[in-house]
Design a protein around this motif. Structure first.
Motif, mmCIF file in Angstrom:
data_model
loop_
_atom_site.group_PDB
_atom_site.id
_atom_site.type_symbol
_atom_site.label_atom_id
_atom_site.label_comp_id
_atom_site.label_asym_id
_atom_site.label_seq_id
_atom_site.Cartn_x
_atom_site.Cartn_y
_atom_site.Cartn_z
ATOM 1 N N TYR A 55 -50.767 -27.885 -30.147
ATOM 2 C CA TYR A 55 -50.834 -27.041 -31.343
ATOM 3 C C TYR A 55 -50.243 -25.660 -31.064
ATOM 4 O O TYR A 55 -49.550 -25.091 -31.913
ATOM 5 N N ALA A 56 -50.515 -25.110 -29.893
ATOM 6 C CA ALA A 56 -49.977 -23.786 -29.561
ATOM 7 C C ALA A 56 -48.452 -23.792 -29.607
ATOM 8 O O ALA A 56 -47.828 -22.795 -29.986
ATOM 9 N N ALA A 57 -47.851 -24.912 -29.245
ATOM 10 C CA ALA A 57 -46.389 -24.999 -29.234
ATOM 11 C C ALA A 57 -45.802 -25.212 -30.624
ATOM 12 O O ALA A 57 -44.689 -24.752 -30.905
ATOM 13 N N LEU A 58 -46.542 -25.874 -31.530
ATOM 14 C CA LEU A 58 -45.954 -26.299 -32.801
ATOM 15 C C LEU A 58 -46.577 -25.647 -34.028
ATOM 16 O O LEU A 58 -45.956 -25.639 -35.093
ATOM 17 N N GLY A 59 -47.802 -25.142 -33.929
ATOM 18 C CA GLY A 59 -48.499 -24.603 -35.095
ATOM 19 C C GLY A 59 -48.058 -23.192 -35.439
ATOM 20 O O GLY A 59 -47.126 -22.642 -34.846
ATOM 21 N N SER A 60 -48.760 -22.596 -36.410
ATOM 22 C CA SER A 60 -48.382 -21.252 -36.856
ATOM 23 C C SER A 60 -49.528 -20.252 -36.822
ATOM 24 O O SER A 60 -49.286 -19.051 -36.795
ATOM 25 N N LEU A 104 -49.240 -37.501 -40.039
ATOM 26 C CA LEU A 104 -48.949 -36.081 -40.243
ATOM 27 C C LEU A 104 -47.518 -35.752 -39.859
ATOM 28 O O LEU A 104 -46.869 -34.919 -40.504
ATOM 29 N N ALA A 105 -47.006 -36.400 -38.820
ATOM 30 C CA ALA A 105 -45.612 -36.173 -38.426
ATOM 31 C C ALA A 105 -44.655 -36.662 -39.510
ATOM 32 O O ALA A 105 -43.654 -36.000 -39.830
ATOM 33 N N LEU A 106 -44.968 -37.830 -40.107
ATOM 34 C CA LEU A 106 -44.135 -38.340 -41.203
ATOM 35 C C LEU A 106 -44.207 -37.404 -42.406
ATOM 36 O O LEU A 106 -43.193 -37.131 -43.065
ATOM 37 N N ALA A 107 -45.414 -36.895 -42.696
ATOM 38 C CA ALA A 107 -45.567 -35.949 -43.802
ATOM 39 C C ALA A 107 -44.757 -34.682 -43.551
ATOM 40 O O ALA A 107 -44.147 -34.128 -44.467
ATOM 41 N N ALA A 108 -44.733 -34.219 -42.301
ATOM 42 C CA ALA A 108 -43.942 -33.037 -41.968
ATOM 43 C C ALA A 108 -42.452 -33.330 -42.113
ATOM 44 O O ALA A 108 -41.694 -32.496 -42.628
ATOM 45 N N LEU A 109 -42.031 -34.519 -41.689
ATOM 46 C CA LEU A 109 -40.625 -34.895 -41.789
ATOM 47 C C LEU A 109 -40.184 -34.971 -43.242
ATOM 48 O O LEU A 109 -39.068 -34.561 -43.600
ATOM 49 N N LEU A 110 -41.056 -35.480 -44.106
ATOM 50 C CA LEU A 110 -40.734 -35.621 -45.526
ATOM 51 C C LEU A 110 -41.093 -34.374 -46.335
ATOM 52 O O LEU A 110 -40.979 -34.382 -47.557
ATOM 53 N N ARG A 111 -41.552 -33.339 -45.632
ATOM 54 C CA ARG A 111 -41.923 -32.067 -46.270
ATOM 55 C C ARG A 111 -42.988 -32.266 -47.345
ATOM 56 O O ARG A 111 -42.873 -31.773 -48.476
ATOM 57 N N LEU A 112 -44.032 -32.982 -46.968
ATOM 58 C CA LEU A 112 -45.117 -33.269 -47.905
ATOM 59 C C LEU A 112 -46.292 -32.320 -47.689
ATOM 60 O O LEU A 112 -47.452 -32.727 -47.809
ATOM 61 N N ASP A 113 -46.008 -31.054 -47.385
ATOM 62 C CA ASP A 113 -47.107 -30.127 -47.163
ATOM 63 C C ASP A 113 -47.890 -29.859 -48.446
ATOM 64 O O ASP A 113 -48.987 -29.298 -48.401
ATOM 65 N N ALA A 114 -47.346 -30.272 -49.603
ATOM 66 C CA ALA A 114 -48.091 -30.132 -50.862
ATOM 67 C C ALA A 114 -49.257 -31.112 -50.947
ATOM 68 O O ALA A 114 -50.013 -31.106 -51.919
ATOM 69 N N LEU A 115 -49.426 -31.970 -49.917
ATOM 70 C CA LEU A 115 -50.570 -32.883 -49.899
ATOM 71 C C LEU A 115 -51.890 -32.139 -50.020
ATOM 72 O O LEU A 115 -52.890 -32.702 -50.475
ATOM 73 N N ALA A 116 -51.901 -30.871 -49.612
ATOM 74 C CA ALA A 116 -53.144 -30.101 -49.670
ATOM 75 C C ALA A 116 -53.685 -30.010 -51.089
ATOM 76 O O ALA A 116 -54.894 -29.849 -51.292
ATOM 77 N N SER A 117 -52.810 -30.103 -52.077
ATOM 78 C CA SER A 117 -53.249 -29.973 -53.468
ATOM 79 C C SER A 117 -54.012 -31.202 -53.955
ATOM 80 O O SER A 117 -54.593 -31.171 -55.043
ATOM 81 N N LEU A 118 -54.021 -32.290 -53.180
ATOM 82 C CA LEU A 118 -54.748 -33.486 -53.605
ATOM 83 C C LEU A 118 -56.258 -33.265 -53.609
ATOM 84 O O LEU A 118 -56.997 -33.977 -54.286
ATOM 85 N N LEU A 119 -56.719 -32.302 -52.818
ATOM 86 C CA LEU A 119 -58.147 -32.029 -52.777
ATOM 87 C C LEU A 119 -58.418 -30.735 -53.533
ATOM 88 O O LEU A 119 -58.130 -29.644 -53.041
ATOM 89 N N SER A 120 -58.976 -30.854 -54.719
ATOM 90 C CA SER A 120 -59.330 -29.667 -55.487
ATOM 91 C C SER A 120 -60.543 -29.008 -54.834
ATOM 92 O O SER A 120 -61.237 -29.601 -54.007
ATOM 93 N N VAL A 121 -60.821 -27.766 -55.241
ATOM 94 C CA VAL A 121 -61.963 -27.041 -54.674
ATOM 95 C C VAL A 121 -63.280 -27.772 -54.929
ATOM 96 O O VAL A 121 -64.104 -27.900 -54.015
ATOM 97 N N SER A 280 -47.554 -21.123 -42.003
ATOM 98 C CA SER A 280 -46.573 -22.052 -42.557
ATOM 99 C C SER A 280 -47.229 -23.423 -42.725
ATOM 100 O O SER A 280 -47.610 -24.042 -41.719
ATOM 101 N N PRO A 281 -47.410 -23.911 -43.966
ATOM 102 C CA PRO A 281 -47.991 -25.252 -44.144
ATOM 103 C C PRO A 281 -47.215 -26.328 -43.396
ATOM 104 O O PRO A 281 -47.817 -27.256 -42.843
ATOM 105 N N ALA A 282 -45.885 -26.228 -43.374
ATOM 106 C CA ALA A 282 -45.083 -27.218 -42.657
ATOM 107 C C ALA A 282 -45.370 -27.162 -41.162
ATOM 108 O O ALA A 282 -45.487 -28.201 -40.493
ATOM 109 N N ALA A 283 -45.480 -25.940 -40.612
ATOM 110 C CA ALA A 283 -45.784 -25.808 -39.187
ATOM 111 C C ALA A 283 -47.185 -26.328 -38.873
ATOM 112 O O ALA A 283 -47.423 -26.898 -37.793
ATOM 113 N N GLU A 284 -48.124 -26.137 -39.801
ATOM 114 C CA GLU A 284 -49.468 -26.665 -39.577
ATOM 115 C C GLU A 284 -49.452 -28.191 -39.521
ATOM 116 O O GLU A 284 -50.168 -28.804 -38.721
#
Length: 552
Positions: A55-60, A104-121, A280-284
């Protein structure tokens, strides 16, 4: 790992001191959460080593604490409850971590960081509350020395009704005393001292068990651990096992990403001015993917961002992601020193640390606030909580997502079209139901208050016709399009149908304040083939236009 600025002695000192504090908390937590997941406790230690480096190498986030977390541990336990015969829980955890990383790697490759919106508050809070109660419920038998089993209310109660031992005196006494001491520490000690209390309690409990021979009184101990040597190797490559665990891995991936991103962004807002606080959601996605893949190849379990460890890293002065590197080094040192003492750790004390930690974050106020604001969302929150507590976390999360989508479809199924009038003496137009405005008898002003999409497009003509039926003298309709951000093909067809219906009635359709991207889409569809009306830069121009138009 690329740091956003020069890394000197001051930053290194701050990160190292923060790592010392966090590692003290992480040791009892990773043991407890591995046990909660039904895994050998050393797996929690393994999951707190190399995944932190990935995570230290790839996260944000400079302070996101990666490792085993309570909610994921409960989900893992339920996923491993139906493993095929002959597959150990440790092997299942490796496969789950590998699948989680790949998803998660496939989601990052496809730029699916908007997946976070699937869970409402409401779903997220309802899920976390239900999972918190389920975690506490699952640890209650361990705390009391009961032989009851289960991770949901019906299973635990069922095992008690079938004759399971409700408690064991010495175990319950030790567990209850541990809970009382932890709660007293939270109330009377300072923030940093309170966070050291679980480790001090574990050390005291190990000493008491060692010299008081608690096992002779029937108190369950953690037991001898295998040699704490990091096991490097690939997870089992069993296609049937991977297929069986894939649905659980999908939900784990969604929960891990959403919960981690929420923590990272929340702390990022607190760190303005403390170096690079941008998240960065993509970096996360990349960071979590890398951490879980590394966990799968180093004997660990699925990992995510922990709120308690992340807040502690922030408060302890951690400045960069190098804090995670130092924590991994300190945990490696713990691997070499803890094997023998941990054998004497009473399980009830470990259960007490889990219960106090998770229940301290329990909040009921959001239910009250949601009930006063939007009862449908409050009911969804309650439903998710009950499903998680009485059925399973997977069902609660899955049905919560479906419930959020259903509420969204319900809200957008019928577009809100406001009847507009002119504010006297101005060029402003407002909803006639909310303001004292002036209306024209022959020109009707309307405003579409959302994008025209397949979810609501079919109702557009009916809604407009409902307004038109109240004003028989209208010969022109001007629709303000400024709130419309997009029109899909269904919306385009609905607009064409509305145009045709009005034309048959001798009414012209004009549009005002169409946004550039929306106008580009209309032009691309060659809409002038069927559109006979006019476009106006402002709604006032459209309403005041006196251009003649002859009905066909």
């Amino acid at each position: 790992m690329k740091l956003p600025f020069a890394y000197g002695r001051d930053l290194a000192t701050a990160d190292l001191l923060a790592a010392l504090v966090v590692a003290v908390l992480l040791i009892p937590q990773c043991l407890a959460y591995a046990m909660l997941a039904g895994l050998p406790p050393q797996i929690g230690l393994y999951a707190s080593l190399l995944p932190l480096l990935a995570y230290a190498a790839l996260g944000s986030s400079p302070v996101l604490g990666i490792g085993p977390v309570a909610v994921l541990a409960l989900m893992i336990a339920q996923a491993l409850g139906a493993l095929p015969a002959g597959v150990s829980p440790g092997e299942g955890a490796l496969v789950l971590a590998a699948e989680l990383g790949l998803i998660l790697a496939l989601a990052a490759l496809l730029r699916l960081d908007a997946l976070a919106s699937l869970l409402s508050v409401p779903v997220l809070h309802g899920f976390e509350t239900g999972a918190t109660l389920a975690i506490a419920l699952s640890q209650l038998p361990v705390l009391l020395g009961s032989s009851a089993k289960g991770f949901d209310l019906p299973t635990v109660m069922g095992s008690l009704l079938q004759g399971a031992r409700p408690w064991h005196g010495p175990t319950a006494l030790l567990g209850g005393l541990s809970v009382a001491l932890l709660l007293a520490g939270r109330r009377w000690l300072g923030p940093m001292s309170a966070r050291l209390a679980p480790l001090l309690l574990l050390l005291a409990a190990m000493a008491l068990a060692r010299w008081g021979q608690l096992q002779t009184q029937g108190v369950a101990l953690l037991g001898a651990l295998p040699a704490l040597a990091l096991p490097l190797g690939a997870p089992p490559l069993d296609a049937a096992l991977w297929a069986a665990l894939l649905p659980h891995a999908l939900l784990l991936a969604l929960m891990a990403y959403v919960s981690s991103l929420v923590v990272a962004e929340s702390l990022g807002r607190r760190r303005v001015g403390l170096g690079d606080a941008r998240i960065s959601p993509a970096a996360e996605l990349r960071g979590l993917a890398g951490a879980n893949l590394v966990a799968a190849f180093s004997g660990g379990m699925p990992v995510a961002g922990s709120f308690s460890r992340s807040v502690l890293t922030h408060e302890a002065g951690g400045r960069t992601r190098m804090t995670g590197v130092y924590i991994a080094g300190l945990m490696a040192l713990a691997l070499l020193l803890l094997a023998e003492p941990l054998a004497w750790l009473p399980k009830s004390v470990l259960a007490a640390t889990i219960m106090v930690a998770v229940l301290s974050g329990l909040k009921w106020q959001p239910y009250v606030e949601a009930w006063g604001y939007a009862r449908s969302e409050a009911l969804l929150m309650f439903a998710v909580t009950l499903i998680v507590l009485c059925w399973s976390v997977a069902a609660g999360l899955g049905l919560g997502v479906l419930g959020s989508i259903a509420l969204l479809l319900k809200r957008t199924a019928r577009p809100h079209v406001a009847l507009l009038g002119r504010v006297p003496g101005t060029e402003h137009y407002r909803n006639v139901e909310r303001y004292a405005v002036e209306c024209q008898s022959d020109v009707m002003g309307l405003r579409i208050d959302e994008s025209l999409l397949f979810t609501n497009a079919r109702s557009l003509a009916d809604v407009v016709q409902g307004h038109l039926s109240k004003f028989p003298d209208v010969r022109r309709v001007v629709i303000m399009m400024s709130p419309v951000n997009s029109i899909d093909f269904s919306g385009l067809e609905a607009l064409r149908e509305l145009h045709a219906n009005l034309k048959r009635q001798g009414v012209r359709l004009d549009l005002s304040e169409v946004k550039g991207p929306v106008l580009d889409l209309l032009k691309a569809s060659d809409w002038t083939r069927w559109f006979d009306g006019q476009l106006f830069l402002s709604h006032h121009q459209g309403m005041m236009s006196s251009e003649d138009w002859v009905s066909p």
